[in-house]
Structures are given as C-alpha cells and as structure tokens.
Design an enzyme around this catalytic site. Structure first.
Site: not given
Length: 204
Positions: A168, A166
């Site tokens: 982000n 991830d």
C-alpha cells in the site's frame, strides 16, 4: 505462534522456491488467478502468497474451492467479515506456519501469515491503507513504525525471507500514474516513501 521476533533457523536448508503473489478479491477470482491459471506451462510456482483476499464468512473456508489440490492452504482473515486477509498456498507442506505478528489490533485485521521451509520464510503481508480517513492513516503509520524493527530482526536472524503481498505504498514516481497529483494522498506521502527508503537502502 506469533513472531514478536523471528524464530531461530530450523534445521535443514532452504528448498528452491518460485513464489507468485497475486492480489485476490472474491473466491472464484481468487481460485482462477492463484491456482487454475498458473497450472499451465512449465515451472509452476511452488508457493503462492496472496494478499489481500476477502472471505465473507469463516465457514466459507470449508468449501473445497479454498483447499485446492495439490496445495497446502493457509488463511488469516480479519475478524470483520469481508474486510481483509492474507493467504498462502504451498506445494510442499511448511515446517511451521505463523499467523499474525503478535499485535492484537493488526492481527484482528488479518495482516500477516508466514510459512517456514527450512531456512526460508515466505510471508504474505497486507499493510493497512490510510486512504479512507485520517484515523486509518494514523493506524497505518503505527503499523509502519512497528514493522520496521521487525524487518530489522528478520535481517539479523540470518534466515532468508521472501515478502509478498500488498504494501500500500508507491516508492518512486515511476511506480505511480499521475504521481504529482498524489503527493498528498495516502500511499505516496513523503513519510511513507521515506519509510521505504529506509527499508530498501538500510534493511534490504
């Protein structure tokens, strides 16, 4: 071992790998998405890099649910229970597993795990979110500032890397629903997108 700079290439060539990178929250959901479901069909993934995952207490990792056969399982969790973490499942035992980046503040949040297979590294990375506060956005920018030189060192090492997890950050408008209204929000800030430009255009 912590990778302040990437390790030298171990002897041997990189094996064929088919990685899978699910996002997992909760042990049962994690098991079903990362292990059970992909078993069906042919060509089951050889490596699974999972980020983020959240373990409510370290002793839960003793549960067989977190050590599914036929995989070798590796977890790196935040010191704060249930906050964040990364994991790797591999059908083949890695030559080496690196937990953390060597940055005490980020290693305490369970942000990085790397499995080395010959000249191939499979990484599960969980870049911090800055959506909760200005303080966390500052921490995210600090992470990005430190992580770019690390990526450059990875490229210069001559090793092969697969980064999963991830990040982000949404890179382009096509990557995000309602992108116009998110241009001032963490995850789609101009500075974050420019950072990905440099990653993809210069280091990719």
């Amino acid at each position: 071992t912590s990778p302040s700079s990437p390790p030298p290439p171990p002897a041997g060539s990189a094996p064929l790998a088919r990685p899978l990178s699910p996002q997992l929250c909760g042990p049962l959901r994690a098991y079903r998405r990362a292990v059970e479901a992909p078993r069906t069909g042919t060509g089951a993934p050889s490596t699974r890099a999972c980020a983020p995952h959240r373990i409510s207490a370290p002793h839960h990792l003793d549960d067989p649910l977190f050590k599914p056969t036929p995989y070798f399982s590796y977890y790196v969790d935040a010191q704060k229970a249930g906050y964040s973490g990364v994991a790797l499942y591999a059908r083949k035992k890695p030559d080496q597993v690196i937990r953390g980046l060597g940055w005490p503040d980020m290693d305490a949040e369970g942000r990085y795990v790397e499995a080395i297979f010959g000249n191939l590294s499979v990484v599960s990375i969980y870049i911090p979110s800055g959506s909760s506060s200005e303080e966390r956005q500052t921490i995210k920018f600090s992470f990005l500032e430190r992580f770019l030189p690390f990526l450059k060192a990875c490229k210069a090492s001559g090793r092969n890397y697969i980064f999963c997890g991830d990040w982000n950050i949404a890179h382009k408008p096509i990557d995000l629903k309602n992108w116009r209204s998110n241009q001032k929000n963490s995850g789609f800030l101009p500075e974050e997108r420019a950072w990905l430009d440099e990653v993809f255009d210069q280091e990719g």
